[in-house]
Structure formats: structure tokens, C-alpha cells
Design a protein around this motif. Sequence first.
Motif, PDB file in Angstrom:
ATOM      1  N   LEU A  27      -6.909   1.091  -3.408  1.00  0.00           N
ATOM      2  CA  LEU A  27      -5.996  -0.032  -3.590  1.00  0.00           C
ATOM      3  C   LEU A  27      -6.392  -0.862  -4.808  1.00  0.00           C
ATOM      4  CD1 LEU A  27      -5.448  -1.219   0.103  1.00  0.00           C
ATOM      5  CD2 LEU A  27      -3.782  -0.084  -1.383  1.00  0.00           C
ATOM      6  N   GLY A  28      -7.707  -0.987  -5.032  1.00  0.00           N
ATOM      7  CA  GLY A  28      -8.178  -1.685  -6.227  1.00  0.00           C
ATOM      8  C   GLY A  28      -7.771  -0.958  -7.497  1.00  0.00           C
ATOM      9  N   THR A  29      -7.834   0.374  -7.464  1.00  0.00           N
ATOM     10  CA  THR A  29      -7.415   1.176  -8.620  1.00  0.00           C
ATOM     11  C   THR A  29      -5.925   1.014  -8.876  1.00  0.00           C
ATOM     12  OG1 THR A  29      -9.157   2.812  -8.205  1.00  0.00           O
ATOM     13  CG2 THR A  29      -7.289   3.511  -9.561  1.00  0.00           C
ATOM     14  N   PHE A  30      -5.125   1.084  -7.812  1.00  0.00           N
ATOM     15  CA  PHE A  30      -3.682   0.905  -7.963  1.00  0.00           C
ATOM     16  C   PHE A  30      -3.359  -0.461  -8.565  1.00  0.00           C
ATOM     17  CE2 PHE A  30      -2.945   3.826  -4.047  1.00  0.00           C
ATOM     18  CZ  PHE A  30      -3.133   4.947  -4.848  1.00  0.00           C
ATOM     19  N   GLN A  31      -4.083  -1.485  -8.107  1.00  0.00           N
ATOM     20  CA  GLN A  31      -3.831  -2.837  -8.586  1.00  0.00           C
ATOM     21  C   GLN A  31      -4.126  -2.954 -10.081  1.00  0.00           C
ATOM     22  OE1 GLN A  31      -2.586  -5.488  -6.575  1.00  0.00           O
ATOM     23  NE2 GLN A  31      -2.252  -6.298  -8.628  1.00  0.00           N
ATOM     24  N   LYS A  32      -5.190  -2.297 -10.529  1.00  0.00           N
ATOM     25  CA  LYS A  32      -5.521  -2.330 -11.958  1.00  0.00           C
ATOM     26  C   LYS A  32      -4.473  -1.589 -12.781  1.00  0.00           C
ATOM     27  CE  LYS A  32     -10.533  -2.636 -11.264  1.00  0.00           C
ATOM     28  NZ  LYS A  32     -11.828  -1.915 -11.389  1.00  0.00           N
ATOM     29  N   GLU A  33      -3.967  -0.490 -12.218  1.00  0.00           N
ATOM     30  CA  GLU A  33      -2.988   0.315 -12.947  1.00  0.00           C
ATOM     31  C   GLU A  33      -1.610  -0.332 -12.962  1.00  0.00           C
ATOM     32  OE1 GLU A  33      -3.186   3.998 -10.875  1.00  0.00           O
ATOM     33  OE2 GLU A  33      -4.992   4.692 -11.924  1.00  0.00           O
ATOM     34  N   SER A  34      -1.280  -1.068 -11.880  1.00  0.00           N
ATOM     35  CA  SER A  34       0.040  -1.709 -11.787  1.00  0.00           C
ATOM     36  C   SER A  34      -0.125  -3.139 -11.280  1.00  0.00           C
ATOM     37  CB  SER A  34       0.951  -0.919 -10.839  1.00  0.00           C
ATOM     38  OG  SER A  34       1.067   0.428 -11.242  1.00  0.00           O
ATOM     39  N   ILE A  52     -17.945   0.488  -5.176  1.00  0.00           N
ATOM     40  CA  ILE A  52     -18.332   1.593  -6.044  1.00  0.00           C
ATOM     41  C   ILE A  52     -17.062   2.190  -6.644  1.00  0.00           C
ATOM     42  CG2 ILE A  52     -20.431   2.098  -4.740  1.00  0.00           C
ATOM     43  CD1 ILE A  52     -18.963   4.423  -3.422  1.00  0.00           C
ATOM     44  N   THR A  53     -17.226   3.040  -7.643  1.00  0.00           N
ATOM     45  CA  THR A  53     -16.064   3.635  -8.296  1.00  0.00           C
ATOM     46  C   THR A  53     -15.601   4.882  -7.543  1.00  0.00           C
ATOM     47  OG1 THR A  53     -17.375   5.096  -9.716  1.00  0.00           O
ATOM     48  CG2 THR A  53     -16.971   2.841 -10.514  1.00  0.00           C
ATOM     49  N   GLU A  54     -14.386   5.305  -7.850  1.00  0.00           N
ATOM     50  CA  GLU A  54     -13.886   6.542  -7.239  1.00  0.00           C
ATOM     51  C   GLU A  54     -14.738   7.734  -7.654  1.00  0.00           C
ATOM     52  OE1 GLU A  54      -9.694   7.392  -6.946  1.00  0.00           O
ATOM     53  OE2 GLU A  54      -9.211   5.335  -7.549  1.00  0.00           O
ATOM     54  N   ALA A  87      -1.277   9.661   0.975  1.00  0.00           N
ATOM     55  CA  ALA A  87       0.151   9.323   1.017  1.00  0.00           C
ATOM     56  C   ALA A  87       0.354   7.934   1.614  1.00  0.00           C
ATOM     57  CB  ALA A  87       0.912  10.366   1.832  1.00  0.00           C
ATOM     58  N   LEU A  88      -0.431   7.621   2.638  1.00  0.00           N
ATOM     59  CA  LEU A  88      -0.359   6.291   3.245  1.00  0.00           C
ATOM     60  C   LEU A  88      -0.722   5.221   2.226  1.00  0.00           C
ATOM     61  CD1 LEU A  88      -0.258   4.246   5.607  1.00  0.00           C
ATOM     62  CD2 LEU A  88      -2.621   4.896   6.131  1.00  0.00           C
ATOM     63  N   LEU A  89      -1.748   5.468   1.425  1.00  0.00           N
ATOM     64  CA  LEU A  89      -2.197   4.488   0.440  1.00  0.00           C
ATOM     65  C   LEU A  89      -1.116   4.203  -0.594  1.00  0.00           C
ATOM     66  CD1 LEU A  89      -5.877   5.657  -0.121  1.00  0.00           C
ATOM     67  CD2 LEU A  89      -5.131   3.503   0.867  1.00  0.00           C
ATOM     68  N   HIS A  90      -0.500   5.254  -1.105  1.00  0.00           N
ATOM     69  CA  HIS A  90       0.574   5.065  -2.081  1.00  0.00           C
ATOM     70  C   HIS A  90       1.724   4.271  -1.466  1.00  0.00           C
ATOM     71  CE1 HIS A  90      -0.618   7.374  -5.646  1.00  0.00           C
ATOM     72  NE2 HIS A  90      -1.259   8.175  -4.814  1.00  0.00           N
ATOM     73  N   ASP A  91       2.045   4.600  -0.222  1.00  0.00           N
ATOM     74  CA  ASP A  91       3.132   3.911   0.463  1.00  0.00           C
ATOM     75  C   ASP A  91       2.776   2.445   0.700  1.00  0.00           C
ATOM     76  OD1 ASP A  91       5.737   4.191   1.486  1.00  0.00           O
ATOM     77  OD2 ASP A  91       4.975   4.174   3.531  1.00  0.00           O
ATOM     78  N   LEU A  92       1.527   2.210   1.092  1.00  0.00           N
ATOM     79  CA  LEU A  92       1.067   0.842   1.312  1.00  0.00           C
ATOM     80  C   LEU A  92       1.230   0.005   0.053  1.00  0.00           C
ATOM     81  CD1 LEU A  92      -2.280   1.015   3.346  1.00  0.00           C
ATOM     82  CD2 LEU A  92      -0.086   0.122   4.096  1.00  0.00           C
ATOM     83  N   PHE A  93       0.765   0.549  -1.057  1.00  0.00           N
ATOM     84  CA  PHE A  93       0.764  -0.231  -2.294  1.00  0.00           C
ATOM     85  C   PHE A  93       2.181  -0.489  -2.790  1.00  0.00           C
ATOM     86  CE2 PHE A  93       0.388  -0.800  -6.912  1.00  0.00           C
ATOM     87  CZ  PHE A  93      -0.466  -1.891  -6.915  1.00  0.00           C
TER      88      PHE A  93
END
Length: 361
Positions: free
Chosen positions: A351-358, A180-182, A209-215
Motif C-alpha cells: 500500500l505504501g508503494t501504491f501511494q508513492k506511485e499514485s 522494509i522494502t519490497e 488482487a485484494l491489495l489493488h482493489d483496496l487501493f
Amino acid sequence: MITKLLSLAQESSAEKRHQLVDHVTRLFVLGADRCQAEEIAIFNSVLESMLPTIEPAQKKEIAEKLAPVNGTSQQLANELGREEIAIARPMLTSSEALDDGDILTLAKTMGQGHLLAISKRRRLESRVTDVLLERGETPVKQSVAANSGAEFSTWGARLLIKLAERDDTIRDAMMERSDITEDDYDKLIGLMPEPQQVRIRALREENEALLHDLFRKASKVVTSTKLERKATRICAKVTLKEIRAGQRSLGKAITQLALSNNLFDISFLLAEMAGVEQKYVTNVMLRYDAMGVSILCRALGIEDGEYSSLCRARANLSKQPQSTLDKWAADYEALSDKDARRLLSFTKIRLGTFQKESPEV
């Protein structure tokens, strides 16, 4: 064998027919993986021809025994799938002999019990879930929402989000999905009672913060990882297959791997079972905090004692004191299964959103 089958087939008494069906079914189940194609065809042909004369109780036995058998014919699976639900359920829920077209036809024509059984299949196409959501009553809709292997069309997803406004079961199930979407996730949080909203938003903010660091760091961490595959008697890929087949529990496999400090294969198993890339799991495994690991493990049903074994292996790697282990254990005990599944869902969405953005990261 063939001679005996042909001989029994000539008998007209109900008792002899029962013996024949029982004999053929037993041979089918025992020999499905090693019999020749001609023999499998004979088994199917005998059962197909005799199905109209078989008593319901024996039909139920046949369906239960043949549902997991790969050699079951499409015709036999379809005929059993159209029987009363007590007979049809195993075929509708798990038989691979039914293809997507068969399932779609059954979903369009059968009753609520059959729809509920179909909704529990390991994988469902969006065109099937559309029919289930359109024809199914509340239990069917709830089951579809809770099925992680069900694909949704845009219409189906919108309908379930709408239904979540008045159905807490659907709301909770949708919050554990990663497809689903954010925006939809935020809407679902807004439908929760205020205390739950506050808790989930706090957990999500803490996790951000963990998610940003993970990506940002996952690939670099994997490149320079200190994790090594240990020499153990356990083959991770074989173990994964056994876990998915229900022959071994994930928690017991992790405990055994942890005894040899094999965090590499533990990361592999957790990544595969959670549906995330291994580089992210490797990252959280190497961190000095335990948030990411605890979310993964609790969401996947790892018990407290099994998690403690993993923590000891992590502590051995990073030279953590006993006080840190105690804190990890206390935090894990406080984390509920439901909150962990929601956080894992949100993690995968983000993580899917981050991947699309970068995409280059």
C-alpha cells in the motif's frame, strides 16, 4: 506528610531508612497524578539521596514501582538504570523519565543484559538501534528486529537483512515489519525453506488482487459506506486507549461492538491497532469475501470465537447465509498467526508503494 518524612529522614537505623523509603515510594505511586510539583520533587529528592544506602532488594522494588510513574525524576531513573540488571530492567524497558539521550548513553556504556532491556522499549531511535546492533550479542539483535517500535538507519536495516541469512529468528521478525522494502521482503522469502516459500508466495499472490482493489476503491467505498456508528456505551477512542494500556483486550472490545453490529468502530480499532488507514479497513469490512478481515484479525491476535462474533455482524450487514459464516470460520482457523502477520506486513509495504506511485489516489 512532609513533617513525617523529615522526621524519618533523621533516623539512622537501617530499619527506619527502609520504612522511610517504603513510605515515600508508596506515597509517590499513589499520588503521582494528583500531588503538587513540590511534593513530587520532595519524593524524588528523598529517594535520590537515600539510594546509595538502600539494599538491592528494596532498590528492585522501587524500580518496579516507579518505572511506570511519570513523575519519576530523570536522575533517579538514570541511577536505577545503571544498577545491576535485576534492578535496572524496569527502568530501561519502560520508564519515560529516561529521554533519548539517556537511552543512547546507557546503550553505549552498559552490558548485554542492559542492552537487551533497552531493546524492548516501546520506541527506539535509529541512532540507538545502531548502537544496540553494533554492541549487542545475538539476543539483543533478535530483540531489536522484533521490536515494531524500533527505527532503523539504512545501515541497521542492511545489517539485519544480512544477519537474516543465518538467523531464522531475525528473518522471521523482519518479515513481520512494514518498514522494509519490497526487495528486502523478497530476499527474506528466498531465505525460507522451500515449502514455506511456496506457501508464502501463494498467499501473497492471492492477496495481490485484494491489495489493488483496496487501493483503487478505498476512498470511493468510504464515501458511499453503509457503515454507521451505532449508539453504544462504548467510546471507541477511550477503548483504544485502554487497549494500548493493557486494560482491555482488542478481541473482547470487538466482541462487544459486534453485538450491536457496530462495524464502524470495529474498523476504527482494527485500523489503529494495525497501523493502516481506516479507509482500507472499511473497504475490507464491506467486501463479500473475508480475506482482508481475517488477515487483520489473526495478525492482531483475535481469537476464533471473537472473530466469529465479528463475522456474524458482517453477515448481518450483507445478508450472508450460514454457509458463508462457516467458510469464513474454517478459513480463519486455517490461517496461522505468523502467516497473517507476514501478510499484514506485506500489505502495508505494498500500500505504501501504491501511494508513492499514485499519490493523488
